[in-house]
Motif scaffolding. Sequence first.
Motif, PDB file in Angstrom:
ATOM      1  N   LEU A  29       0.888  -1.299  -0.145  1.00 57.29           N
ATOM      2  CA  LEU A  29       0.062  -0.026  -0.064  1.00 57.29           C
ATOM      3  C   LEU A  29       0.680   1.216  -0.102  1.00 57.29           C
ATOM      4  O   LEU A  29       0.474   2.371  -0.780  1.00 57.29           O
ATOM      5  N   ASP A  30       1.974   1.267   0.901  1.00 60.41           N
ATOM      6  CA  ASP A  30       2.717   2.565   1.065  1.00 60.41           C
ATOM      7  C   ASP A  30       3.585   2.611  -0.546  1.00 60.41           C
ATOM      8  O   ASP A  30       3.698   3.940  -0.929  1.00 60.41           O
ATOM      9  N   LYS A  31       3.996   1.606  -1.198  1.00 61.14           N
ATOM     10  CA  LYS A  31       4.678   1.616  -2.462  1.00 61.14           C
ATOM     11  C   LYS A  31       3.743   2.244  -3.623  1.00 61.14           C
ATOM     12  O   LYS A  31       4.006   3.145  -4.348  1.00 61.14           O
ATOM     13  N   ILE A  32       2.329   1.934  -3.406  1.00 65.10           N
ATOM     14  CA  ILE A  32       1.376   2.491  -4.391  1.00 65.10           C
ATOM     15  C   ILE A  32       1.117   3.888  -4.250  1.00 65.10           C
ATOM     16  O   ILE A  32       0.782   4.678  -5.225  1.00 65.10           O
ATOM     17  N   GLU A  33       1.009   4.070  -2.735  1.00 66.79           N
ATOM     18  CA  GLU A  33       0.549   5.731  -2.482  1.00 66.79           C
ATOM     19  C   GLU A  33       1.786   6.459  -2.933  1.00 66.79           C
ATOM     20  O   GLU A  33       1.565   7.708  -3.425  1.00 66.79           O
ATOM     21  N   LYS A  34       2.834   5.852  -2.897  1.00 66.16           N
ATOM     22  CA  LYS A  34       3.982   6.862  -3.221  1.00 66.16           C
ATOM     23  C   LYS A  34       4.296   6.875  -4.995  1.00 66.16           C
ATOM     24  O   LYS A  34       4.658   7.947  -5.287  1.00 66.16           O
ATOM     25  N   LYS A  35       3.556   5.951  -5.550  1.00 71.81           N
ATOM     26  CA  LYS A  35       3.612   6.186  -7.220  1.00 71.81           C
ATOM     27  C   LYS A  35       2.547   6.986  -7.505  1.00 71.81           C
ATOM     28  O   LYS A  35       2.748   7.422  -8.716  1.00 71.81           O
ATOM     29  N   LEU A  36       1.555   7.416  -6.597  1.00 76.01           N
ATOM     30  CA  LEU A  36       0.575   8.430  -6.931  1.00 76.01           C
ATOM     31  C   LEU A  36       0.506   9.522  -6.030  1.00 76.01           C
ATOM     32  O   LEU A  36      -0.643   9.505  -5.302  1.00 76.01           O
ATOM     33  N   PRO A  37       1.490  10.221  -6.026  1.00 72.78           N
ATOM     34  CA  PRO A  37       1.376  11.134  -4.957  1.00 72.78           C
ATOM     35  C   PRO A  37       0.542  12.420  -5.002  1.00 72.78           C
ATOM     36  O   PRO A  37      -0.011  12.752  -3.848  1.00 72.78           O
ATOM     37  N   LEU A  38       0.284  12.786  -6.174  1.00 71.92           N
ATOM     38  CA  LEU A  38      -0.669  14.138  -6.423  1.00 71.92           C
ATOM     39  C   LEU A  38      -2.165  13.522  -5.882  1.00 71.92           C
ATOM     40  O   LEU A  38      -2.801  14.180  -5.111  1.00 71.92           O
ATOM     41  N   CYS A  39      -2.456  12.350  -6.262  1.00 73.31           N
ATOM     42  CA  CYS A  39      -3.968  11.705  -5.842  1.00 73.31           C
ATOM     43  C   CYS A  39      -3.962  11.426  -4.230  1.00 73.31           C
ATOM     44  O   CYS A  39      -4.901  11.594  -3.733  1.00 73.31           O
ATOM     45  N   ASN A  40      -2.774  11.069  -3.767  1.00 73.56           N
ATOM     46  CA  ASN A  40      -2.689  10.638  -2.355  1.00 73.56           C
ATOM     47  C   ASN A  40      -2.825  11.961  -1.666  1.00 73.56           C
ATOM     48  O   ASN A  40      -3.583  12.056  -0.655  1.00 73.56           O
ATOM     49  N   GLU A  41      -2.230  13.093  -2.019  1.00 75.24           N
ATOM     50  CA  GLU A  41      -2.310  14.450  -1.223  1.00 75.24           C
ATOM     51  C   GLU A  41      -3.479  14.995  -1.523  1.00 75.24           C
ATOM     52  O   GLU A  41      -3.950  15.730  -0.631  1.00 75.24           O
TER      53      GLU A  41
END
Length: 243
Positions: A219-231
């Motif tokens: 989950l952490d790696k996928i969140e880091k792949k999509l930083p704009l969407c996550n933020e």
Amino acid sequence: MFGNFHSLESASLNNIGWGSPTNDTPDNVYDYEIPPSLRKLCLWGCYKRDVMKCFLSQKVLPIIRELDLGLISPSDTEAIGEYIGRLGKDLGSLSLGFSSLDAGGDVEDFYLNCDLSLNTQLESIHFDRLLYFAEYRLTNPWPWISRIISSIRSTALTTICFSIYLPHSHLSNSYFHFCWSEMDQFFNQRMMMLPRFKHLQLRICFDFSPDPNMIPLVLDKIEKKLPLCNEGGILQLKINIQH
């Protein structure tokens, strides 16, 4: 078959077949009516074009609010396109997947034959097998899928969902080679264009029981792949363990 259940609200056809309707004659075809109560339909492992043509032949078009088309083949797309086009604003939820993402394959035919701009009150759309390692793919699925999403004109759209299937082998790095940055920028811009858009949802599917300690890392790696969407607060990650 549907006509035998006059109060039917939901139906699913899976792994079912029938003879070609080209052989039908007035002697072996009977009058039938799709129950107007039917609102949810799932089509997996069946001839989707025949079902769509059946619905289109009714005097009053059956209104399906939630439509799951399963995996689409090119020969299905014209009938699907005609039906969902006639549904227009009445289609609220759509789910679909593609086996072939190469030029001339399922996804291109869907894009060319199915005009989602007509579904002006579509609230959610789900794409199955965005990443699917059980089958080899020559091309990247994202360019076609982004075109399909860009064709949507619904101001009611709140959720776009993708299913990602991660393999048991090489679990930690199997999803690295994907255009995450393009996807991230696309949805960051889309969030500003769609007034009700709230969720980019990724369903992370395992066909085995992963190590519980591995899931937070994935989950952490996928969140880091999509930083704009996550933020931006639109990214949702859900785990789906299939057996």
